[in-house]
Design a protein around this motif. Sequence first.
Motif, PDB file in Angstrom:
ATOM      1  N   PRO A  58       0.927  -1.250   0.007  1.00  0.00           N
ATOM      2  CA  PRO A  58       0.096  -0.210   0.342  1.00  0.00           C
ATOM      3  C   PRO A  58       0.972   1.224   0.346  1.00  0.00           C
ATOM      4  O   PRO A  58       1.863   1.350   0.670  1.00  0.00           O
ATOM      5  CB  PRO A  58      -0.819  -0.013   1.267  1.00  0.00           C
ATOM      6  CG  PRO A  58       0.161  -1.242   1.784  1.00  0.00           C
ATOM      7  CD  PRO A  58       0.534  -2.182   1.126  1.00  0.00           C
ATOM      8  N   ARG A  59       0.351   1.910  -0.642  1.00  0.00           N
ATOM      9  CA  ARG A  59       0.787   3.362  -0.879  1.00  0.00           C
ATOM     10  C   ARG A  59       0.786   4.550   0.559  1.00  0.00           C
ATOM     11  O   ARG A  59       0.059   3.908   1.773  1.00  0.00           O
ATOM     12  CB  ARG A  59       0.495   4.936  -1.933  1.00  0.00           C
ATOM     13  CG  ARG A  59       1.188   4.801  -2.897  1.00  0.00           C
ATOM     14  CD  ARG A  59       0.008   3.682  -3.609  1.00  0.00           C
ATOM     15  NE  ARG A  59       0.473   3.682  -4.660  1.00  0.00           N
ATOM     16  CZ  ARG A  59       0.964   2.381  -5.932  1.00  0.00           C
ATOM     17  NH1 ARG A  59       1.451   1.521  -4.990  1.00  0.00           N
ATOM     18  NH2 ARG A  59       1.790   2.955  -6.986  1.00  0.00           N
ATOM     19  N   VAL A  60       2.034   4.721   1.396  1.00  0.00           N
ATOM     20  CA  VAL A  60       1.996   5.470   2.883  1.00  0.00           C
ATOM     21  C   VAL A  60       1.769   6.964   2.195  1.00  0.00           C
ATOM     22  O   VAL A  60       2.426   8.322   3.019  1.00  0.00           O
ATOM     23  CB  VAL A  60       2.952   4.936   3.611  1.00  0.00           C
ATOM     24  CG1 VAL A  60       2.328   3.927   3.620  1.00  0.00           C
ATOM     25  CG2 VAL A  60       4.322   5.215   2.637  1.00  0.00           C
ATOM     26  N   GLN A  61       2.986   7.211   1.009  1.00  0.00           N
ATOM     27  CA  GLN A  61       3.065   9.126   1.003  1.00  0.00           C
ATOM     28  C   GLN A  61       3.416   8.904  -0.640  1.00  0.00           C
ATOM     29  O   GLN A  61       3.494   8.325  -1.418  1.00  0.00           O
ATOM     30  CB  GLN A  61       4.074   9.268   1.492  1.00  0.00           C
ATOM     31  CG  GLN A  61       4.630  10.700   0.474  1.00  0.00           C
ATOM     32  CD  GLN A  61       5.979  10.663   1.616  1.00  0.00           C
ATOM     33  OE1 GLN A  61       7.460  10.956   1.304  1.00  0.00           O
ATOM     34  NE2 GLN A  61       6.264  12.498   2.310  1.00  0.00           N
ATOM     35  N   VAL A 114       6.402   8.229  -5.214  1.00  0.00           N
ATOM     36  CA  VAL A 114       5.353   7.219  -4.195  1.00  0.00           C
ATOM     37  C   VAL A 114       5.960   6.398  -3.459  1.00  0.00           C
ATOM     38  O   VAL A 114       7.371   5.315  -3.800  1.00  0.00           O
ATOM     39  CB  VAL A 114       4.869   6.449  -5.478  1.00  0.00           C
ATOM     40  CG1 VAL A 114       3.986   5.826  -4.769  1.00  0.00           C
ATOM     41  CG2 VAL A 114       4.162   7.048  -6.872  1.00  0.00           C
ATOM     42  N   THR A 115       5.788   5.929  -1.900  1.00  0.00           N
ATOM     43  CA  THR A 115       6.653   5.710  -1.177  1.00  0.00           C
ATOM     44  C   THR A 115       5.949   4.299  -0.614  1.00  0.00           C
ATOM     45  O   THR A 115       4.291   4.391  -0.364  1.00  0.00           O
ATOM     46  CB  THR A 115       6.672   5.815   0.152  1.00  0.00           C
ATOM     47  OG1 THR A 115       8.336   7.038  -0.333  1.00  0.00           O
ATOM     48  CG2 THR A 115       7.478   4.926   1.282  1.00  0.00           C
ATOM     49  N   ALA A 123      -1.357  -8.842   8.048  1.00  0.00           N
ATOM     50  CA  ALA A 123      -0.287  -7.948   8.977  1.00  0.00           C
ATOM     51  C   ALA A 123      -1.169  -7.088   9.221  1.00  0.00           C
ATOM     52  O   ALA A 123      -1.603  -6.592   7.649  1.00  0.00           O
ATOM     53  CB  ALA A 123       1.113  -8.021   8.169  1.00  0.00           C
ATOM     54  N   SER A 124      -1.057  -6.484  10.511  1.00  0.00           N
ATOM     55  CA  SER A 124      -2.014  -5.023  10.595  1.00  0.00           C
ATOM     56  C   SER A 124      -0.680  -4.118  10.528  1.00  0.00           C
ATOM     57  O   SER A 124      -0.988  -2.718  11.382  1.00  0.00           O
ATOM     58  CB  SER A 124      -2.488  -4.991  12.056  1.00  0.00           C
ATOM     59  OG  SER A 124      -1.898  -5.260  12.565  1.00  0.00           O
ATOM     60  N   SER A 125       0.471  -4.130   9.879  1.00  0.00           N
ATOM     61  CA  SER A 125       1.613  -3.412  10.493  1.00  0.00           C
ATOM     62  C   SER A 125       2.565  -3.317   9.334  1.00  0.00           C
ATOM     63  O   SER A 125       2.676  -4.820   9.109  1.00  0.00           O
ATOM     64  CB  SER A 125       2.218  -2.944  11.071  1.00  0.00           C
ATOM     65  OG  SER A 125       3.073  -4.152  11.581  1.00  0.00           O
ATOM     66  N   ALA A 126       3.944  -1.832   8.580  1.00  0.00           N
ATOM     67  CA  ALA A 126       4.423  -3.174   7.796  1.00  0.00           C
ATOM     68  C   ALA A 126       5.714  -4.047   8.425  1.00  0.00           C
ATOM     69  O   ALA A 126       5.848  -4.313   8.859  1.00  0.00           O
ATOM     70  CB  ALA A 126       5.242  -1.604   7.605  1.00  0.00           C
ATOM     71  N   GLN A 127       6.546  -5.387   7.636  1.00  0.00           N
ATOM     72  CA  GLN A 127       6.763  -5.557   7.617  1.00  0.00           C
ATOM     73  C   GLN A 127       8.068  -5.924   6.521  1.00  0.00           C
ATOM     74  O   GLN A 127       8.445  -5.499   5.482  1.00  0.00           O
ATOM     75  CB  GLN A 127       6.162  -7.885   7.038  1.00  0.00           C
ATOM     76  CG  GLN A 127       4.537  -7.539   8.558  1.00  0.00           C
ATOM     77  CD  GLN A 127       5.133  -7.185   9.958  1.00  0.00           C
ATOM     78  OE1 GLN A 127       5.864  -8.003  10.125  1.00  0.00           O
ATOM     79  NE2 GLN A 127       4.286  -6.816  10.362  1.00  0.00           N
TER      80      GLN A 127
END
Length: 145
Positions: A58-61, A114-115, A123-127
């Motif tokens: 997913p995009r974060v920025q 694009v980050t 997962a609920s967070s970045a891995q």
Amino acid sequence: MNDVAARYPQASIERTVEWVDTDASGHQHNSAILRWVEGAEAELFRSLDLPDYFPSAPRVQQVINYRAKLWFGQRVTATVRIHTLGRTSMTLAFEVHGHAQGTSEGGIAAYGTVTTAHVPAGASSAQPWPAHIREAAGPVTGDTY
């Protein structure tokens, strides 16, 4: 191109600015830039044989700098390259170039980054990125997220 940029893969696509890509003032709508960038991004990850990238990134920025207008019927080239590859994130740099046409000058119309973060299903967070993605994408340069 600097040494760091040369180490990372890139991909480009060509498109034509269609009527649906324009806004009420007759030039490209701001959302068209990201659609073309995402098209180049898809080409990049297809060329790296990494179909599992998209469902887990997913995009974060998103940062877009607009420099010139693109007009209906104008040809454009969107180029994306991996800029940084962190432990859990990846930043792609992009440029969208308009080709000269009629009274439209060519050149960079937009550029930016694009980050994405690696968030696998469930997962609920970045891995951390899986080894096969790190190997295909280039050297690890630090965690950007």
